[in-house]
Write a protein that holds these residues in place. Sequence first.
Motif, PDB file in Angstrom:
ATOM      1  N   ALA A  57     130.714 -11.710  59.684  1.00  0.00           N
ATOM      2  CA  ALA A  57     132.008 -11.052  59.918  1.00  0.00           C
ATOM      3  C   ALA A  57     132.018 -10.265  61.213  1.00  0.00           C
ATOM      4  O   ALA A  57     133.033 -10.250  61.933  1.00  0.00           O
ATOM      5  N   VAL A  58     130.916  -9.602  61.545  1.00  0.00           N
ATOM      6  CA  VAL A  58     130.901  -8.716  62.727  1.00  0.00           C
ATOM      7  C   VAL A  58     130.297  -9.412  63.939  1.00  0.00           C
ATOM      8  O   VAL A  58     130.010  -8.747  64.944  1.00  0.00           O
ATOM      9  N   MET A  59     130.125 -10.719  63.891  1.00  0.00           N
ATOM     10  CA  MET A  59     129.599 -11.440  65.058  1.00  0.00           C
ATOM     11  C   MET A  59     130.413 -11.210  66.323  1.00  0.00           C
ATOM     12  O   MET A  59     129.848 -11.161  67.419  1.00  0.00           O
ATOM     13  N   PRO A  60     131.746 -11.071  66.259  1.00  0.00           N
ATOM     14  CA  PRO A  60     132.499 -10.805  67.511  1.00  0.00           C
ATOM     15  C   PRO A  60     132.065  -9.542  68.231  1.00  0.00           C
ATOM     16  O   PRO A  60     132.303  -9.413  69.437  1.00  0.00           O
ATOM     17  N   TYR A  61     131.430  -8.589  67.518  1.00  0.00           N
ATOM     18  CA  TYR A  61     130.964  -7.375  68.174  1.00  0.00           C
ATOM     19  C   TYR A  61     129.622  -7.579  68.869  1.00  0.00           C
ATOM     20  O   TYR A  61     129.251  -6.790  69.741  1.00  0.00           O
ATOM     21  N   ASP A  62     128.865  -8.591  68.428  1.00  0.00           N
ATOM     22  CA  ASP A  62     127.562  -8.893  69.023  1.00  0.00           C
ATOM     23  C   ASP A  62     126.635  -7.671  69.005  1.00  0.00           C
ATOM     24  O   ASP A  62     125.939  -7.379  69.978  1.00  0.00           O
ATOM     25  N   ARG A  63     126.627  -6.953  67.841  1.00  0.00           N
ATOM     26  CA  ARG A  63     125.799  -5.749  67.731  1.00  0.00           C
ATOM     27  C   ARG A  63     124.919  -5.732  66.480  1.00  0.00           C
ATOM     28  O   ARG A  63     124.254  -4.742  66.218  1.00  0.00           O
ATOM     29  N   GLY A  64     124.930  -6.788  65.701  1.00  0.00           N
ATOM     30  CA  GLY A  64     124.183  -6.765  64.458  1.00  0.00           C
ATOM     31  C   GLY A  64     125.029  -6.226  63.317  1.00  0.00           C
ATOM     32  O   GLY A  64     126.177  -5.801  63.509  1.00  0.00           O
ATOM     33  N   VAL A  65     124.458  -6.222  62.116  1.00  0.00           N
ATOM     34  CA  VAL A  65     125.234  -5.879  60.924  1.00  0.00           C
ATOM     35  C   VAL A  65     125.649  -4.415  60.925  1.00  0.00           C
ATOM     36  O   VAL A  65     126.844  -4.079  60.915  1.00  0.00           O
ATOM     37  N   LEU A  66     124.680  -3.519  60.921  1.00  0.00           N
ATOM     38  CA  LEU A  66     124.995  -2.100  60.780  1.00  0.00           C
ATOM     39  C   LEU A  66     125.801  -1.578  61.959  1.00  0.00           C
ATOM     40  O   LEU A  66     126.833  -0.915  61.776  1.00  0.00           O
ATOM     41  N   HIS A  67     125.361  -1.890  63.172  1.00  0.00           N
ATOM     42  CA  HIS A  67     126.083  -1.409  64.355  1.00  0.00           C
ATOM     43  C   HIS A  67     127.459  -2.063  64.463  1.00  0.00           C
ATOM     44  O   HIS A  67     128.418  -1.429  64.927  1.00  0.00           O
ATOM     45  N   GLY A  68     127.567  -3.313  64.023  1.00  0.00           N
ATOM     46  CA  GLY A  68     128.873  -3.963  64.028  1.00  0.00           C
ATOM     47  C   GLY A  68     129.824  -3.321  63.033  1.00  0.00           C
ATOM     48  O   GLY A  68     131.020  -3.157  63.321  1.00  0.00           O
ATOM     49  N   LEU A  69     129.308  -2.957  61.849  1.00  0.00           N
ATOM     50  CA  LEU A  69     130.157  -2.285  60.862  1.00  0.00           C
ATOM     51  C   LEU A  69     130.607  -0.911  61.359  1.00  0.00           C
ATOM     52  O   LEU A  69     131.753  -0.505  61.140  1.00  0.00           O
ATOM     53  N   ILE A  70     129.704  -0.203  62.045  1.00  0.00           N
ATOM     54  CA  ILE A  70     130.077   1.107  62.595  1.00  0.00           C
ATOM     55  C   ILE A  70     131.164   0.941  63.652  1.00  0.00           C
ATOM     56  O   ILE A  70     132.146   1.701  63.689  1.00  0.00           O
TER      57      ILE A  70
END
Length: 300
Positions: A57-70
Amino acid sequence: MITAAALATLALGCALGAWRFTSARWTYRSPRMAILLWQALGLTWGLASIGTLLAFAVMPYDRGVLHGLIAFARGVRPNEPWDVPHVLAMIAGLSLLAVLILVTATAGVQTLRARRRHRLLLSLIAREEPGIPGVRVLDHPGAAAYCVPGWNSEVVISAGTMALLSQDELAAVLAHEAAHVRERHDLVILPFGALRAALPWSKTVSEAQAQVELLVEMAADDRARRYVSARRLATALLRFGTAGAMPAPHGMLGMQSHVMARVDRLIKPIPDLSRSLRYAVFALIVTLTTAAPFLWVIPA
């Protein structure tokens, strides 16, 4: 993408491991170690399954799971535009997380309420037995022995149990129930019962719950054997089995489950796991419990 694939592989590996683990017999040689491995498998599967969906789900942020959720929670603009698959993955991941938390919390609350009601009932109908300090006795002709876990734990037996067993056998039963209380086996069983409530259609989850319940009983048997002989405990189990013992009330831990498997183990002792195998299992437990959290926090 790499994080999502790694988490998906880990979740699939845990599911396959649990499926194979349900038929493993080495677990009888060291039930405590096997219980720890079951707990590691369950925790890792949950984190990896949820993490797989959220990582995608957070792949568009390209930051990993936790950092993408933040970043998502803070309203940071993603590097790529969102599309339907990523939105659905976010909904599914958060929904799965909410369901697992909800069913676990619900099971815990229901169990606590059942124990509170049962303690109130015991205060009205149970009595103290001068010859057996710290044990509540029910004036019932049927065979029953169980514990009420918690901060104010209690061990309960029936008058029928006292008439059925010899003094040595009764001591074995009480040592078994005291082991349940001391090692808080109720907390071991609770998450697996909650997982079965969340996935009632899963045969693997059902078998896993049954396997953990058996291992818990075997662990309590091993603890009891420090104070009484294995033969006395086995004869007490057989008497319970042939007497048609009453099942333990909801939320309690009883004596009369998985009787024949436990009797067979008591009268035909098997060697404990070797030290090298114990170290190998412990290394696997540590690897499982650290792998999923690590994959959640890596930045990409």
